[in-house]
Design a protein around this motif. Structure first.
Motif, PDB file in Angstrom:
ATOM      1  N   ALA A  18       0.841  -1.208   0.000  1.00  0.00           N
ATOM      2  CA  ALA A  18       0.000   0.000   0.000  1.00  0.00           C
ATOM      3  C   ALA A  18       0.870   1.249   0.000  1.00  0.00           C
ATOM      4  CB  ALA A  18      -0.924   0.000   1.217  1.00  0.00           C
ATOM      5  N   ARG A  19       1.923   1.242   0.768  1.00  0.00           N
ATOM      6  CA  ARG A  19       2.817   2.406   0.829  1.00  0.00           C
ATOM      7  C   ARG A  19       3.504   2.628  -0.504  1.00  0.00           C
ATOM      8  NH1 ARG A  19       6.461   4.908   4.538  1.00  0.00           N
ATOM      9  NH2 ARG A  19       6.612   6.988   3.646  1.00  0.00           N
ATOM     10  N   ALA A  20       3.876   1.531  -1.156  1.00  0.00           N
ATOM     11  CA  ALA A  20       4.525   1.659  -2.462  1.00  0.00           C
ATOM     12  C   ALA A  20       3.546   2.169  -3.523  1.00  0.00           C
ATOM     13  CB  ALA A  20       5.119   0.318  -2.881  1.00  0.00           C
ATOM     14  N   LEU A  21       2.286   1.773  -3.417  1.00  0.00           N
ATOM     15  CA  LEU A  21       1.285   2.250  -4.372  1.00  0.00           C
ATOM     16  C   LEU A  21       0.961   3.724  -4.168  1.00  0.00           C
ATOM     17  CD1 LEU A  21      -1.443  -0.552  -4.554  1.00  0.00           C
ATOM     18  CD2 LEU A  21       0.184   0.109  -6.336  1.00  0.00           C
ATOM     19  N   THR A  22       0.776   4.107  -2.922  1.00  0.00           N
ATOM     20  CA  THR A  22       0.254   5.441  -2.637  1.00  0.00           C
ATOM     21  C   THR A  22       1.322   6.495  -2.430  1.00  0.00           C
ATOM     22  OG1 THR A  22       0.203   5.107  -0.240  1.00  0.00           O
ATOM     23  CG2 THR A  22      -1.762   4.427  -1.474  1.00  0.00           C
ATOM     24  N   GLY A  23       2.453   6.109  -1.871  1.00  0.00           N
ATOM     25  CA  GLY A  23       3.470   7.087  -1.523  1.00  0.00           C
ATOM     26  C   GLY A  23       3.097   7.914  -0.303  1.00  0.00           C
TER      27      GLY A  23
END
Length: 176
Positions: A18-23
């Motif tokens: 999720a962090r990699a998708l959203t930043g």
């Protein structure tokens, strides 16, 4: 182990994706929470003979896309709030400048390529599981992965002169 315990055990991987998708840390946490809630309330939809991690990542991705479509969130990664600015200094062979270059390049990839690259290379899902998670043919997964890797190579090669200048500047500052 129970289904709930298995889901809890996969929360770090969900958060990483999720962090990699959203930043964005807060948005990623919200996505993970929504994913866990949906999985726990729809436990009957999970087939016990399938890959739980792939199923959860599929739910997370669908929630992410739904939020993008509704315009709830914008993907804006500026230099001040970029995730690479809050990463811990790596230990070992990889230096922090290389890590920042890789993360910057990752966020410059189109979403379809970034998703496949993360699911295969970081989350270590099989091509078949990625195909199921993204609801695309396996050939599409392989094609997107190939394009993502080539795109990353190009982006990282573009950053090489800047990186070398940064390294020289840092070494010069150390010598003073």
């Amino acid at each position: 182990m129970s289904f709930e315990a298995d889901v809890v055990g996969l929360l770090p991987q969900l958060r990483r994706f999720a962090r990699a998708l959203t930043g964005d840390r807060a948005w990623a946490d919200d996505l993970v929470q929504d994913t866990a809630e949906r999985a726990l309330t729809r436990v009957r939809a999970f087939r016990p003979d399938s890959n739980l991690k792939a199923w959860l990542l599929t739910i997370l991705r669908h929630l992410y896309i739904d939020q993008l479509r509704r315009g709830r969130h914008e993907i804006v990664v500026d230099e001040e709030s970029a995730p690479w600015n809050t990463l811990e200094m790596p230990r070992g062979d990889v230096d922090s400048l290389t890590l920042r270059d890789v993360e910057r390049a990752l966020y410059r990839l189109p979403l379809e390529q970034r998703e496949v690259l993360l699911l295969v290379c970081v989350e270590e899902l099989s091509y078949q599981d990625v195909s199921s998670a993204l609801n695309v043919p396996m050939g599409t997964v392989m094609s997107r992965l190939s394009r993502a890797r080539e795109h990353m190579r190009t982006l990282l090669a573009e950053g090489t002169p800047q990186r070398l200048a940064s390294v020289k500047a840092m070494r010069g500052a150390d010598e003073r």
